[in-house]
Design an enzyme around this catalytic site. Sequence first.
Site, PDB file in Angstrom:
ATOM      1  N   LYS A 211       0.859  -1.186   0.000  1.00 45.43           N
ATOM      2  CA  LYS A 211       0.000   0.000   0.000  1.00 45.43           C
ATOM      3  C   LYS A 211       0.891   1.230   0.000  1.00 45.43           C
ATOM      4  O   LYS A 211       1.704   1.424   0.909  1.00 45.43           O
ATOM      5  CB  LYS A 211      -0.910   0.002   1.222  1.00 45.43           C
ATOM      6  CG  LYS A 211      -1.791   1.243   1.295  1.00 45.43           C
ATOM      7  CD  LYS A 211      -2.800   1.176   2.410  1.00 45.43           C
ATOM      8  CE  LYS A 211      -3.601   2.461   2.484  1.00 45.43           C
ATOM      9  NZ  LYS A 211      -4.578   2.436   3.581  1.00 45.43           N
ATOM     10  N   LYS A 263      -2.296  -1.608  -3.710  1.00 44.13           N
ATOM     11  CA  LYS A 263      -3.134  -0.414  -3.684  1.00 44.13           C
ATOM     12  C   LYS A 263      -2.292   0.842  -3.704  1.00 44.13           C
ATOM     13  O   LYS A 263      -1.315   0.905  -2.959  1.00 44.13           O
ATOM     14  CB  LYS A 263      -3.973  -0.453  -2.400  1.00 44.13           C
ATOM     15  CG  LYS A 263      -4.820   0.755  -2.159  1.00 44.13           C
ATOM     16  CD  LYS A 263      -5.423   0.692  -0.796  1.00 44.13           C
ATOM     17  CE  LYS A 263      -6.158   1.984  -0.568  1.00 44.13           C
ATOM     18  NZ  LYS A 263      -6.631   2.107   0.774  1.00 44.13           N
TER      19      LYS A 263
HETATM   20  C1  PBG Z   1      -7.264   3.384   5.539  1.00 42.21           C
HETATM   21  C2  PBG Z   1      -7.659   3.330   4.090  1.00 42.21           C
HETATM   22  C3  PBG Z   1      -7.524   4.341   3.133  1.00 42.21           C
HETATM   23  C4  PBG Z   1      -8.074   3.841   1.962  1.00 42.21           C
HETATM   24  C5  PBG Z   1      -8.534   2.562   2.230  1.00 42.21           C
HETATM   25  N1  PBG Z   1      -8.247   2.260   3.541  1.00 42.21           N
HETATM   26  C6  PBG Z   1      -6.996   5.731   3.281  1.00 42.21           C
HETATM   27  C7  PBG Z   1      -5.558   5.955   3.509  1.00 42.21           C
HETATM   28  O1  PBG Z   1      -4.775   5.031   3.680  1.00 42.21           O
HETATM   29  O2  PBG Z   1      -5.167   7.135   3.536  1.00 42.21           O
HETATM   30  C8  PBG Z   1      -8.166   4.597   0.671  1.00 42.21           C
HETATM   31  C9  PBG Z   1      -9.180   4.073  -0.302  1.00 42.21           C
HETATM   32  C10 PBG Z   1      -9.494   4.994  -1.418  1.00 42.21           C
HETATM   33  O3  PBG Z   1      -8.847   6.038  -1.633  1.00 42.21           O
HETATM   34  O4  PBG Z   1     -10.448   4.680  -2.160  1.00 42.21           O
HETATM   35  N2  PBG Z   1      -8.420   3.288   6.366  1.00 42.21           N
END
Ligand code: PBG
Length: 345
Positions: A211, A263
């Site tokens: 991520k 992601k």
């Molecule tokens: C953390 C989380 C995020 C997203 C999914 N889980 C935000 C981040 O890490 O800042 C982002 C998903 C998206 O942008 O569609 N709870």
Amino acid sequence: MSTSGIVYRPRRLRATPRVRRLVAEHRLHPADLVLPLFVKEGLDEPAPISSMPGQVQHTEATLRDAVAAAARAGLGGVMLFGIPAHRDATGSQAEAPDGILQRGIRAAREAVAAVEHATGRPGPVVMADICLDEFTDHGHCGVLADGPDGTPVVDNDATLERYAAMAVAQAKAGAEVVSPSGMMDGQVAVIRDALDEAGFEHVSILAYSAKYASPFYGPFREAVDSTLTGDRRTYQMDAANAREGLREADLDLAEGADMVMVKPAGSYLDVLRGVADRSDVPVAAYQVSGEYAMIEAAAANGWIDRRASVLESVLSIRRAGADVILTYWALEIAGWLTGGLEGRP
Ligand code: PBG
């Protein structure tokens, strides 16, 4: 040999819709799609998310309706995010038995069961996000401690205890898959231990393994009313690094992840392909809020064909190696597929 001397004519297999359909190497199916959904405590009406046209923060009642629609459309899963009415430094609502995310999970399971009963078909798997950012008043994915120079840093090991408690609370509420997204070291192993100890060895872990710290999460911040100032670069990955994404996936596999995720999806198709090539568990990819917003905005301006762009973007993620795709268009794509489109632009 023809007079032109051309032996190979790949265009033959592109000549008609019939043959193009026959030879398509990849196609989409509703069962491979997961719909992310937001449920907010204390709402009377669903609240539109302006940076994600067509997406809303749900009330508990409209969440039920959305999950039922996902079930009727044959989607593979729903991924739930909760937005609490009260936030504090440790994000205590994240593990409260009656916290909004736990309530959302219970509502989702009920909605799935009702549609399964009515149709006799399996409904979507109910998944939930394990992260503290929606629950802390500072908006970070973990609890803070003073770093070496006195500035606050996210405390990895203290955060793991909170994730473990969150996982058990979600499992008790009925989550079938829990999904740690905070990028803390060791999070999968700690969550696996906590689930097993609490008697939830049947609950799966979908790990957000690679991520990246990405501006493409921008609209999501609005979706969860995020209070974050600054960024997440001390825990989410650097866009410059592909090899490190593979290492993160390997570590999560070694810690017992049942599925691994990359992601964002669209800007990291190389990492997705790399993870898919070395993983022997299912691989997911998350087409995030900013990817959604960009196509919606360009389409709203008449600059691109909306449906073809949506399908191409999601099909590209499939082609790069994703077995499971999280996308805010899941429901709409499922509608197109059952309406006779083949899941190709
Ligand atoms: C953390 C989380 C995020 C997203 C999914 N889980 C935000 C981040 O890490 O800042 C982002 C998903 C998206 O942008 O569609 N709870």
